[in-house]
Design a protein around this motif. Structure first.
Motif, mmCIF file in Angstrom:
data_model
loop_
_atom_site.group_PDB
_atom_site.id
_atom_site.type_symbol
_atom_site.label_atom_id
_atom_site.label_comp_id
_atom_site.label_asym_id
_atom_site.label_seq_id
_atom_site.Cartn_x
_atom_site.Cartn_y
_atom_site.Cartn_z
ATOM 1 N N GLN A 1 18.183 24.626 12.024
ATOM 2 C CA GLN A 1 19.085 23.775 11.459
ATOM 3 C C GLN A 1 19.278 22.502 12.028
ATOM 4 O O GLN A 1 19.374 21.300 11.349
ATOM 5 N N LEU A 2 19.434 22.673 13.184
ATOM 6 C CA LEU A 2 19.916 21.280 14.027
ATOM 7 C C LEU A 2 18.674 20.296 14.250
ATOM 8 O O LEU A 2 18.883 19.381 14.119
ATOM 9 N N PRO B 1 22.625 37.266 8.940
ATOM 10 C CA PRO B 1 22.760 35.805 9.610
ATOM 11 C C PRO B 1 23.769 35.122 9.087
ATOM 12 O O PRO B 1 23.932 35.170 7.899
ATOM 13 N N LEU B 2 24.386 34.161 10.074
ATOM 14 C CA LEU B 2 25.494 33.425 9.429
ATOM 15 C C LEU B 2 24.605 32.256 8.854
ATOM 16 O O LEU B 2 23.653 31.782 9.407
ATOM 17 N N ILE C 1 24.498 37.297 20.711
ATOM 18 C CA ILE C 1 24.625 36.592 19.573
ATOM 19 C C ILE C 1 23.613 37.057 18.691
ATOM 20 O O ILE C 1 22.380 37.377 19.442
ATOM 21 N N PRO C 2 23.681 37.419 17.542
ATOM 22 C CA PRO C 2 22.443 37.890 16.691
ATOM 23 C C PRO C 2 21.174 36.980 16.733
ATOM 24 O O PRO C 2 21.400 35.685 16.754
ATOM 25 N N GLU C 3 19.928 37.596 17.035
ATOM 26 C CA GLU C 3 18.677 36.693 17.313
ATOM 27 C C GLU C 3 18.620 35.839 16.249
ATOM 28 O O GLU C 3 18.294 34.586 16.507
ATOM 29 N N LEU D 1 18.327 31.636 16.351
ATOM 30 C CA LEU D 1 17.273 30.837 15.819
ATOM 31 C C LEU D 1 17.439 29.831 14.445
ATOM 32 O O LEU D 1 17.176 28.897 14.443
ATOM 33 N N GLU D 2 18.375 30.447 13.860
ATOM 34 C CA GLU D 2 18.815 29.713 12.772
ATOM 35 C C GLU D 2 19.539 28.324 13.134
ATOM 36 O O GLU D 2 19.367 27.290 12.717
#
Ligand code: PLP
Ligand code: COI
Length: 364
Positions: free
Chosen positions: A125-126, A5-6, A114-116, A120-121
Motif C-alpha cells: 500500500q505504501l 489481514p487488516l 505481526i501477521p505476515e 506485506l500489505e
C-alpha cells in the motif's frame, strides 16, 4: 488473534513535497537521508491485538518520555528494497523472507508477531501511494524500513503491552559514500557484536547501537566497515556491522560463516548461495578464522572477498586492516567471481533475468 489481514485506511498527506524539490532529491538521494510523503502505521494493544492500520502523512511521532523503547530498547526492524522493472511496475525482493525474519526478531525481543499478510500489505500500500518517489539516480531503489517498538508508558522492565509498527520509505542510491570500487575493513579486537544466547540473529536496534563504537574505530583507521569476530575465542569471522561476508577461493569455491545464532541470517546471503550453487559453484557454510584469512590472502588461496546485504547489495572487499597490519584481497579491486554473482542477483531483482525461485513479488 484475528486471522484476516487488516485493511489500511488512506489519509493523504495534505502538504507533500513539491514536485521540483522531489526531483532534485531523487537525482542524488545518497542512503537513508531522503524520505517519502507517507508512512504505514499499525497499533498493537495487549488484549486487542493489531488494529488501526493506516497509510498517513510521514511526520514526527508524539512519544511519552516514559515510552518503554526509550529506556530498554525493545525495538526491531527490517530492511528490503523495491525495484522498478523494465515495464515501469514495482517489485519487492523476497519480502516474505523479511516478514518471517521480522517475526523471528519479535519472538527474541518478547514482542508480538505481526501477521505476515499485514506486513506485506503495509508495504504494498505504501509503495503504491509513494510510487512517484522512485530515485532517478543510476542503480537506485526504494529502501523499505519496517520497524516496531514498545510504546507503553511504564518504567518497569517487562515486555511492553503496546507497540507501534511503522513502515517508512527512503529512495536510495549506493550505501557507501566513498563510491570506491572496493571497501576496506577493520578487524575489531576490542569489541564483539554478539554472544551465544544473545540477540545476534535478531534485527534489533540494540545490536547496531553496540556496534557503533567499533564502527567509529574502523573509520578512525580509514576503513569503511568493521569485521566482528566470535565472542568466545575472538578468532572466527562472524559478519560486518551491517552485512554478511563471503570468501572466494582460487579453486572457484565460495565460503561464508555458518548461521551459528550470533549472526544475522541475511536474505542476500541466502540468495547468493542459491544462485552460486545453481551455477555449479561449491558453496560452504563453514567457520573461517581471521588468521586463516590473512594466511590465505597472502598465499593467494583466497582471491576475493565480498560483503552482502540489502543496503550494500554485493560489495567487493579490497583491504583488511588490524593493529597487526594490513592485507589486500587479490588486486585490491573488484574480483571477477564477485562481480558475476552480483550481476546475477541484480538482474533478477530488476526483472532483467528470469526469476526461477519466486523471489520477485510484483506490486500491481
Ligand atoms: N548482517 C547485518 C548485521 C545486517 O544488518 C544486514 C542487513 O540487513 C545483513 C547482515 C544482511 O541481511 P540482508 O541480506 O537480509 O539485508
Ligand atoms: C540493510 O541492509 O537493510 C541493513 O539493515 C543494513 C544497515 C546497515 C543499513
Amino acid at each position: 488473534m484475528a486471522a484476516a489481514p487488516l485493511s489500511f485506511a488512506l489519509e493523504r498527506n495534505a502538504g507533500p513535497v513539491a514536485v521540483a524539490d522531489r526531483a532534485k532529491l531523487l537525482a542524488d538521494p545518497g542512503f537513508g537521508r531522503v524520505f517519502t510523503d507517507h508512512m504505514a502505521v499499525v497499533r498493537y494493544t495487549e488484549g486487542k491485538g493489531w488494529h488501526d492500520a493506516r497509510i498517513t502523512a510521514r511526520k514526527p511521532l508524539m512519544l511519552d518520555p516514559a515510552a518503554a523503547v526509550l529506556h530498554y530498547a525493545q525495538e526491531i526492524f527490517e530492511g528490503l528494497k523495491a525495484y522498478k522493472l523494465a515495464d515501469g511496475s514495482f517489485a519487492m525482493f523476497r519480502p516474505d523472507a523479511n516478514a518471517r525474519r521480522f517475526n523471528a526478531s519479535a519472538d527474541r525481543l518478547a514482542m508480538p508477531q505481526i501477521p505476515e499478510e499485514t506486513f506485506l500489505e503495509s508495504i504494498r500500500q505504501l509503495v503504491r501511494v509513494d510510487r512517484d518517489w522512485f530515485p532517478t539516480v543510476e542503480g537506485g531503489s526504494l529502501y523499505i524500513r519496517p520497524f516496531m517498538f514498545a510504546s507503553e508508558v511504564f518504567l518497569g522492565v517487562k515486555p511492553s503491552s503496546e507497540y507501534l509498527y511503522i513502515v517508512i520509505l527512503s529512495p536510495v542510491g549506493g550505501y557507501f559514500k566513498s563510491g570506491a570500487p572496493a571497501v576496506s575493513l577493520w578487524i575489531s579486537q576490542n569489541y564483539t557484536r554478539a554472544a551465544p544466547g544473545g540477540t545476534g540473529a535478531a534485527k534489533c536496534g540494540g545490536n547496531y547501537a553496540s556496534s557503533l563504537v567499533a564502527q567509529a574505530e574502523a573509520s578512525k583507521h580509514g576503513c569503511d566497515q568493521v569485521v566482528f569476530l566470535d565472542a568466545a575465542e575472538h578468532k572466527w569471522i562472524e559478519e560486518l556491522g551491517g552485512m554478511n561476508v563471503f570468501f572466494v577461493f582460487e579453486d572457484g569455491s565460495i565460503q561464508t560463516p555458518p548461521l551459528s545464532g550470533t549472526i544475522l541470517p541475511g536474505i542476500t546471503r541466502d540468495s547468493l548461495m542459491t544462485l552460486a550453487r545453481a551455477e555449479g559453484l561449491t558453496v560452504r557454510e563453514q567457520p573461517y578464522s581471521i588468521d586463516q584469512w590473512r594466511a590465505d590472502a597472502k598465499s593467494g588461496k583466497v582471491t576475493e572477498a565480498f560483503a552482502c546485504g540489502t543496503a550494500a547489495v554485493v560489495t567487493p572487499i579490497g583491504r583488511v586492516k588490524s593493529p597487526e597490519g594490513e592485507f589486500v584481497m587479490g588486486s585490491g579491486g573488484p574480483g571477477q567471481t564477485t562481480m558475476r554473482i552480483k550481476q546475477k542477483l541484480v538482474d533478477i531483482q530488476r526483472g532483467v533475468a528470469p526469476d526461477t525461485n519466486g523471489w520477485v513479488h510484483k506490486i500491481d
